[in-house]
Motif scaffolding. Structure first.
Motif, mmCIF file in Angstrom:
data_model
loop_
_atom_site.group_PDB
_atom_site.id
_atom_site.type_symbol
_atom_site.label_atom_id
_atom_site.label_comp_id
_atom_site.label_asym_id
_atom_site.label_seq_id
_atom_site.Cartn_x
_atom_site.Cartn_y
_atom_site.Cartn_z
ATOM 1 N N LEU A 44 -13.575 50.947 22.801
ATOM 2 C CA LEU A 44 -13.093 51.214 21.441
ATOM 3 C C LEU A 44 -11.690 50.655 21.249
ATOM 4 C CD1 LEU A 44 -14.406 54.852 20.825
ATOM 5 C CD2 LEU A 44 -15.366 52.695 20.005
ATOM 6 N N GLY A 45 -11.378 49.586 22.002
ATOM 7 C CA GLY A 45 -10.118 48.899 21.783
ATOM 8 C C GLY A 45 -10.042 48.369 20.361
ATOM 9 N N CYS A 46 -11.219 47.982 19.842
ATOM 10 C CA CYS A 46 -11.388 47.709 18.410
ATOM 11 C C CYS A 46 -12.349 48.770 17.901
ATOM 12 C CB CYS A 46 -11.954 46.305 18.181
ATOM 13 S SG CYS A 46 -10.807 44.967 18.543
ATOM 14 N N ASP A 47 -11.879 49.621 16.993
ATOM 15 C CA ASP A 47 -12.707 50.745 16.557
ATOM 16 C C ASP A 47 -13.513 50.451 15.298
ATOM 17 O OD1 ASP A 47 -10.722 50.711 14.685
ATOM 18 O OD2 ASP A 47 -9.867 52.662 15.210
ATOM 19 N N ASP A 48 -13.579 49.169 14.927
ATOM 20 C CA ASP A 48 -14.361 48.788 13.757
ATOM 21 C C ASP A 48 -15.107 47.500 14.085
ATOM 22 O OD1 ASP A 48 -15.440 48.844 11.258
ATOM 23 O OD2 ASP A 48 -13.576 48.485 10.160
ATOM 24 N N TRP A 49 -16.033 47.117 13.186
ATOM 25 C CA TRP A 49 -16.799 45.884 13.386
ATOM 26 C C TRP A 49 -17.299 45.399 12.025
ATOM 27 C CZ3 TRP A 49 -21.708 43.939 12.596
ATOM 28 C CH2 TRP A 49 -22.067 42.818 13.333
ATOM 29 N N PRO A 50 -17.192 44.119 11.694
ATOM 30 C CA PRO A 50 -16.699 43.011 12.522
ATOM 31 C C PRO A 50 -15.181 42.943 12.642
ATOM 32 C CG PRO A 50 -17.318 42.191 10.379
ATOM 33 C CD PRO A 50 -17.711 43.652 10.389
ATOM 34 N N ASN A 51 -14.434 43.648 11.769
ATOM 35 C CA ASN A 51 -12.981 43.695 11.935
ATOM 36 C C ASN A 51 -12.629 44.473 13.199
ATOM 37 O OD1 ASN A 51 -12.746 42.370 9.511
ATOM 38 N ND2 ASN A 51 -12.269 44.212 8.330
ATOM 39 N N CYS A 52 -11.458 44.194 13.745
ATOM 40 C CA CYS A 52 -11.025 44.956 14.916
ATOM 41 C C CYS A 52 -10.697 46.387 14.510
ATOM 42 C CB CYS A 52 -9.816 44.278 15.570
ATOM 43 S SG CYS A 52 -9.262 45.084 17.097
ATOM 44 N N ASN A 54 -9.263 48.851 10.703
ATOM 45 C CA ASN A 54 -9.243 48.855 9.237
ATOM 46 C C ASN A 54 -8.059 48.093 8.646
ATOM 47 O OD1 ASN A 54 -7.181 50.577 9.894
ATOM 48 N ND2 ASN A 54 -8.099 52.410 8.946
ATOM 49 N N GLU A 55 -7.217 47.544 9.507
ATOM 50 C CA GLU A 55 -6.077 46.776 9.017
ATOM 51 C C GLU A 55 -6.172 45.290 9.346
ATOM 52 O OE1 GLU A 55 -2.615 48.535 10.705
ATOM 53 O OE2 GLU A 55 -2.734 50.374 9.483
ATOM 54 N N ARG A 56 -6.758 44.957 10.490
ATOM 55 C CA ARG A 56 -6.777 43.571 10.944
ATOM 56 C C ARG A 56 -8.158 43.155 11.425
ATOM 57 N NH1 ARG A 56 -1.372 43.455 14.834
ATOM 58 N NH2 ARG A 56 0.156 44.123 13.255
ATOM 59 N N PHE A 57 -8.457 41.876 11.162
ATOM 60 C CA PHE A 57 -9.688 41.295 11.705
ATOM 61 C C PHE A 57 -9.510 41.017 13.194
ATOM 62 C CE2 PHE A 57 -12.342 37.554 12.702
ATOM 63 C CZ PHE A 57 -13.591 38.089 12.402
ATOM 64 N N ILE A 58 -8.324 40.513 13.556
ATOM 65 C CA ILE A 58 -7.975 40.253 14.956
ATOM 66 C C ILE A 58 -6.727 41.053 15.287
ATOM 67 C CG2 ILE A 58 -7.225 38.515 16.631
ATOM 68 C CD1 ILE A 58 -8.809 36.452 15.079
ATOM 69 N N ASP A 59 -6.784 41.765 16.417
ATOM 70 C CA ASP A 59 -5.641 42.578 16.818
ATOM 71 C C ASP A 59 -5.559 42.587 18.338
ATOM 72 O OD1 ASP A 59 -3.596 44.331 17.155
ATOM 73 O OD2 ASP A 59 -4.583 46.056 16.238
ATOM 74 N N VAL A 60 -4.453 42.062 18.869
ATOM 75 C CA VAL A 60 -4.258 42.069 20.321
ATOM 76 C C VAL A 60 -2.962 42.822 20.665
ATOM 77 C CG1 VAL A 60 -5.567 39.958 20.751
ATOM 78 C CG2 VAL A 60 -3.137 39.794 20.169
ATOM 79 N N SER A 61 -2.656 43.810 19.848
ATOM 80 C CA SER A 61 -1.400 44.541 20.027
ATOM 81 C C SER A 61 -1.422 45.459 21.248
ATOM 82 C CB SER A 61 -1.083 45.364 18.777
ATOM 83 O OG SER A 61 -2.134 46.281 18.499
ATOM 84 N N ALA A 66 -7.030 43.655 23.186
ATOM 85 C CA ALA A 66 -7.100 42.259 23.624
ATOM 86 C C ALA A 66 -8.365 42.002 24.439
ATOM 87 C CB ALA A 66 -5.855 41.918 24.444
ATOM 88 N N ILE A 67 -8.723 42.932 25.325
ATOM 89 C CA ILE A 67 -9.924 42.774 26.144
ATOM 90 C C ILE A 67 -11.168 42.746 25.262
ATOM 91 C CG2 ILE A 67 -11.380 43.913 27.867
ATOM 92 C CD1 ILE A 67 -8.781 44.908 29.186
ATOM 93 N N GLU A 68 -11.241 43.658 24.302
ATOM 94 C CA GLU A 68 -12.397 43.693 23.401
ATOM 95 C C GLU A 68 -12.444 42.438 22.529
ATOM 96 O OE1 GLU A 68 -15.713 44.817 21.044
ATOM 97 O OE2 GLU A 68 -15.078 45.116 23.116
ATOM 98 N N GLN A 69 -11.290 41.955 22.077
ATOM 99 C CA GLN A 69 -11.266 40.748 21.257
ATOM 100 C C GLN A 69 -11.736 39.532 22.050
ATOM 101 O OE1 GLN A 69 -9.220 40.729 17.422
ATOM 102 N NE2 GLN A 69 -11.214 41.397 18.079
#
Length: 325
Positions: A44-52, A54-61, A66-69
């Motif tokens: 759940l490093g990205c808790d949404d799909w296809p966006n990472c 609810n704020e960003r499509f790509i997020d490696v913060s 980063a691993i999920e992306q």
């Protein structure tokens, strides 16, 4: 006189085979990468799909994001040869029967896995969805291996011509079913185990020792079926010799995989061994499908391979455009 001129925008058979091999290798890599995502707690490093999120499509913060992306990026990259494989199956030259349905099967299961992956993220990594994720990947690999096998330059022959009896056919089929069952029970063990992909993810309510023992029993039955197959094949020395390399490879992978399985069980399932076990399960499925194809759809060594005539145009192109009048 037979017209051997390639149709316009055709795909050479050897190029199709290369696409199939790349696709299978990519899905195997993606399967292990998916396990790494889960084992690092990045599910759940990205808790949404296809966006990472609810704020960003790509997020490696964060490291987990980063691993999920990276895993999602790898999925997109593997989608390219998968799509080309499905298209190429309808344009391959020389024409070869039996290539279209496994190629489309790879594409459908890959697309389905993308949807299931999105559902798993939105469903907070429910174990049944994570389990389906792996099973669909095994289906993709199976379809891809069929495409690889059938695109050999030498066509598939009749299994009866090499001495494959109904008994051998049945044993091969049962072995394949048992290995598939071992994979499914293995995913149930995973769903009941500690590596869920996130600390808050839901788990199956089964006792992990009980489901691990069930998984082990299925594996041992599969090994017993394999040994029964070997004994049966020894009655036909020529057939046993023909399949000997596939049989040896299967036994080697099964022994290594079993050793990893028992080692992780008795060492409280460390993440490194779990990742190795996932890789081993994938490898075992690959060699199982290859063994089944070698016995049920043998490459006929008596046939001469077909070599397409040279055509005008750049030889390095994947899709070649035949000259027009």
């Amino acid at each position: 006189m037979v017209d051997v001129t390639p149709p316009r925008y055709s795909l050479a058979l050897r190029r199709f085979r290369q696409l199939a091999i790349v696709t299978v290798a990519g899905v195997c890599l993606l399967t292990v990468a998916g396990a790494v995502v889960r084992l690092t707690g990045s599910g759940l490093g990205c808790d949404d799909w296809p966006n990472c999120n609810n704020e960003r499509f790509i997020d490696v913060s964060t490291g987990h994001a980063a691993i999920e992306q990276l895993n999602r990026l790898l999925s997109g990259v593997i989608g390219i040869p998968t799509l080309l494989l499905a298209i190429g199956a309808f344009r391959v030259f020389p024409r070869r029967t039996g290539l279209r349905w496994p190629s489309v099967g790879v594409l459908v299961t890959i697309l389905g896995n993308g949807v299931v992956g999105g559902m798993a993220v939105r469903g907070d990594l429910h174990p049944s969805l994570v389990q389906s994720h792996f099973i669909l990947a095994m289906l993709s690999i199976g379809f891809g291996l069929v495409a690889v096998h059938r695109s050999h330059t030498t066509p598939v022959g009749d299994r009866r011509s090499i001495g494959v009896t109904p008994l051998v056919t049945a044993l091969l089929g049962v072995l394949g079913a048992l290995v598939a069952a071992a994979l499914v029970t293995g995913t149930v063990v995973t769903g009941a185990g500690p590596h869920a992909g996130d600390e808050t993810a839901r788990r199956y309510g089964f006792d992990i020792s009980t489901v691990a023992e069930l998984h082990s029993v299925v594996v041992w039955i599969a090994v017993a079926m394999f040994l029964a197959l070997v004994v049966t094949l020894r009655r036909t020395p020529s057939l046993h010799h023909r399949l000997s390399s596939k049989l040896s490879t299967w036994m080697f992978v099964a022994v290594v995989q079993g050793g990893i399985g028992y080692l992780q069980y008795f060492t409280d399932v460390p993440a490194v061994l779990v990742a190795a076990h996932v890789a081993g399960a994938t490898a075992l499925w690959v060699v199982t499908v290859q063994l089944l194809l070698a016995g049920l759809e043998p490459i006929d060594g008596n046939e001469q391979p077909f070599h397409a005539p040279e055509t005008q145009g750049e030889p390095g192109f994947w899709f070649s455009s035949a000259p027009t009048a």
